[in-house]
Structures are given as structure tokens and as C-alpha cells.
Design an enzyme around this catalytic site. Structure first.
Site, PDB file in Angstrom:
ATOM      1  CG  ASP A  66      -0.047  -0.858   2.623  1.00 62.77           C
ATOM      2  OD1 ASP A  66       1.002  -1.263   2.844  1.00 62.77           O
ATOM      3  OD2 ASP A  66      -1.127  -1.235   3.807  1.00 62.77           O
ATOM      4  CD  GLU A 125      -4.329   3.450   6.893  1.00 58.10           C
ATOM      5  OE1 GLU A 125      -5.129   3.152   7.444  1.00 58.10           O
ATOM      6  OE2 GLU A 125      -3.346   3.226   7.243  1.00 58.10           O
TER       7      GLU A 125
HETATM    8 ZN   LIG Z   1      -3.365   1.656   8.753  1.00 59.80          ZN
HETATM    9 ZN   LIG Z   2      -1.321   0.072   7.285  1.00 64.35          ZN
END
Ligand SMILES: [Zn+2]
Ligand SMILES: [Zn+2]
Length: 371
Positions: A66, A125
């Protein structure tokens, strides 16, 4: 590459979901400076997909990182603290990206038999990048046969990795409920529909969901973290807003909890003569590790001299990597980074030495299963 320098560069430029513009261009620049003979690069929104072509491929193995940060004011006191005021890499995604780049660099010059696909995914997120990425043409045309990802774990020492067969992360959903009634003078309640009272009943009734509807051998959480309503002490509130989160260990329980919430909200509408709307915000599907793949990984990683493997318990936190694992077999694991402050803390200070552990574990893994 100088991993520490790269991590610190990335740490300075945290950006939130689908706004990772500087991050994307930093990553692209790094990738463009690698030997290009075996690489193919595509961008998708603020994300990137890099395929490392295998010598004689029979499958594609995906590795996902991510790339987003969080809206948190950094309090680490680092010399390389965030340049973006009010934003911070407080979930270790700067580590995740750096580890992915170091693996990509290595495999740009070390041949393996199968294709490797490095996935730089935005918006973990929120609002969630995994689900739309899975549906994208860019991803589908290179869809891996199996996938792996890691997440830093402040509670474990460097050199430790932790994971387990089966469920690792819960199903999660945000919860926002808006109630609208009729405001008025505090002394004339009979002319109004009081949404402070309605919200209070709503929250109280939610308490019965986990207690009376969920199988005691399963687990779920319904937490209301915020109630907003009214304008002044002597005015009856026209509106109220209830904000919370739902967590469950099984996908079935998530569906059941939502059905119960909807039924209770309908009851509140009827009994308090108001109107209500429900928004579930970001939803994350459980991270379910493939038993055979993670079993092999744990056994082999434990043989590395500087690495110890722990079988951990599942966590009630969410991870949108779960959407990849819903379609593609694979697993996720925790990487020990030894920080007193936890994930999403303004003083998270993970030990950079852990990036070497991740590199060792992942090259050992890819060299084995991609050959
Ligand atoms: Zn996080
Ligand atoms: Zn994370």
C-alpha cells in the site's frame, strides 16, 4: 539501493487515498532508473503495477504494497519528519513501499522462472483501493495466480514475523447514521421530534446485537465512537448523527450485524417519527490466509538464521488486502519493527533494520516458489 534513504524520502511525503501524486512520481522515477529489459510498467489511478517477466513462466506471483499515509500530525521528532503538515506515514506504508522497491530492484537483475507482479496500491486507509483495482483492466490483464503482502507490527521485535493459517484480519465496516426529526423549544416537547432521545435509544439498542444475535463462538464488535446532535441546551435537537464501526470475524456475521442495524434503525424511525439514513463508508473484507501457502511459507522462513516465526492470533483490525485474497489465493504476514507506539500513532517509530528482514524473507520465498 540505500533503503534507509528511500524510506526517509517517502516518509517526508505522506499523502492520503487517491491523492498519492508525489508518492507515485517518486516511485515511478525509482522504477525508471532500474534496468528495464524485463520490466513492464502500468499506472492505475495513483497506483502502479510492475511486471517482472519470468524466463519460462507458468504462473504470476503478486506482491502488494500500500502507498498511502494518514491525516495525523507527526510527533516523532525525526529529522526527516513529514513535509506535509497534518499528514504522516503512521501505518508503516513508507516501509512497505521501500521493501517493495528493494525487491523490485533485486528481481530486475536476478532472473526467476515465473512472472512477478509488484502492485503499488493506493488508498488502503480509505476509501479503499484494492476493490476498484481488482476490477481494473490494468490489473485483470496481469492478474496473478497467487499473492502475498506484509504489514509492519510494532509489538514484535525486529527479526520476527508473525502470521497464521486462515483468518488473520477481521471484516470491518464504518457506520454513519443520520437522524432527522423536528426541532423546537425545550419547553414544548410535544411539538417536536427529539433526535437526541432517538439517538440515545438507537445506541442503547445496538448493544443487544452482539449480546443477543451473534453466535457466542463467533465474534463481533459494534462500537459507536461519536454522537453529534443539537445546537443548544434549551433547544430540542432536530438532527443527530451517530458514527461508529463494525468488526466481525466472519463475513456472515458482518451481514447479520448490518441486517440488525437496519431493523433497529427502522424501529427508531417508527417509534420516534423521524427519518434516518445509513452509510457504511469504507468496508473491508476479511484477510483469509491460504492454509497450504502460508504453512509452507512459515516453515521455510523459520529456517532462515536471522528470522523467527510466530503463529499469532487473528486481529479485529481491517486490511483491504482481504479483497485480493477473496479472489486469489495467498497470505499476509506481520513484520516485527519494535516500536513503543502502535499503528496510527503520531509517534510510531519503526526500526529500519526490519526492512532487511523483510528483504531476506521475501527473496528466499520468491527464489523458491518462482523457480
Ligand atoms: Zn493503517
Ligand atoms: Zn497499514
Amino acid at each position: 539501493m540505500d533503503r534507509i534513504a528511500v524510506r526517509r524520502d517517502l516518509h517526508k511525503i505522506p499523502e492520503i487515498g487517491f491523492k498519492e501524486f508525489k508518492t507515485q512520481s517518486y516511485l515511478l522515477q525509482f522504477i525508471q532508473n532500474l534496468p528495464q529489459d524485463r520490466l513492464e510498467v502500468k499506472t492505475w489511478k495513483t497506483g502502479i503495477l510492475v511486471k517482472v517477466k519470468g524466463q519460462n513462466p507458468t504462473k504470476t506471483i503478486g506482491y502488494r504494497t500500500d502507498i498511502d499515509g494518514l491525516p495525523i500530525v507527526e510527533e516523532t521528532g525525526y529529522t526527516f519528519q513529514s513535509d506535509h503538515e497534518g499528514y504522516m506515514h503512521a501505518c508503516g506504508h513508507d516501509f512497505h513501499m521501500t521493501i517493495a522497491l528493494s525487491l523490485l530492484e533485486y528481481y530486475s537483475t536476478h532472473e526467476v522462472k515465473d512472472h512477478l507482479l509488484f502492485i503499488f496500491q493506493p488508498a488502503e486507509e480509505g476509501p479503499g483501493g484494492a476493490l476498484p483495482m481488482l476490477d481494473s483492466e490494468e490489473f485483470i490483464s496481469w492478474k496473478p495466480d497467487q499473492m502475498v503482502a506484509l504489514h509492519i507490527a510494532p509489538e514484535y521485535p525486529v527479526g520476527t514475523i508473525a502470521t497464521k493459517p486462515g483468518l488473520l484480519f477481521a471484516n470491518t465496516s464504518e457506520l454513519f447514521i443520520d437522524l432527522k426529526g423536528k426541532g423546537g423549544h425545550a419547553a414544548y416537547p410535544h411539538h417536536t421530534r427529539d433526535m437526541v432521545v432517538a439517538a440515545s435509544h438507537l445506541v442503547t439498542q445496538f448493544q443487544s446485537i452482539v449480546a443477543r444475535n451473534i453466535d457466542p463462538l463467533d465474534s463481533a464488535v459494534v462500537t459507536v465512537g461519536k454522537i453529534e446532535g443539537g445546537t443548544k441546551q434549551n433547544i430540542i435537537a432536530e438532527k443527530a448523527r451517530v458514527e461508529g464501526t463494525i468488526r466481525s470475524l466472519s463475513a456472515e456475521s458482518m451481514t447479520l450485524v448490518k441486517q440488525r442495524i437496519e431493523a433497529i434503525v427502522k424501529g427508531i424511525e417508527a417509534s420516534f417519527e423521524c427519518s434516518a439514513s445509513i452509510d457504511y463508508g469504507s468496508n473491508y473484507f476479511q484477510v483469509n490466509n491460504d492454509t497450504a501457502l502460508v504453512g509452507e511459507f512459515m516453515e521455510q522462513a523459520d529456517k532462515l538464521s536471522d528470522v523467527s516465526v510466530i503463529e499469532c492470533r487473528e486481529a479485529m483490525t481491517g486490511e483491504d488486502f482481504g479483497y485480493f485474497l477473496k479472489e486469489i489465493p495467498g497470505f499476509m504476514f506481520w513484520l516485527g519493527v519494535n516500536s513503543d507506539s502502535g499503528l496510527h500513532s503520531s509517534s510510531l517509530m519503526p526500526d529500519e533494520a526490519a526492512m532487511e528482514t523483510a528483504f531476506q524473507v521475501m527473496t528466499d520465498y520468491f527464489n523458491r516458489i518462482a523457480n
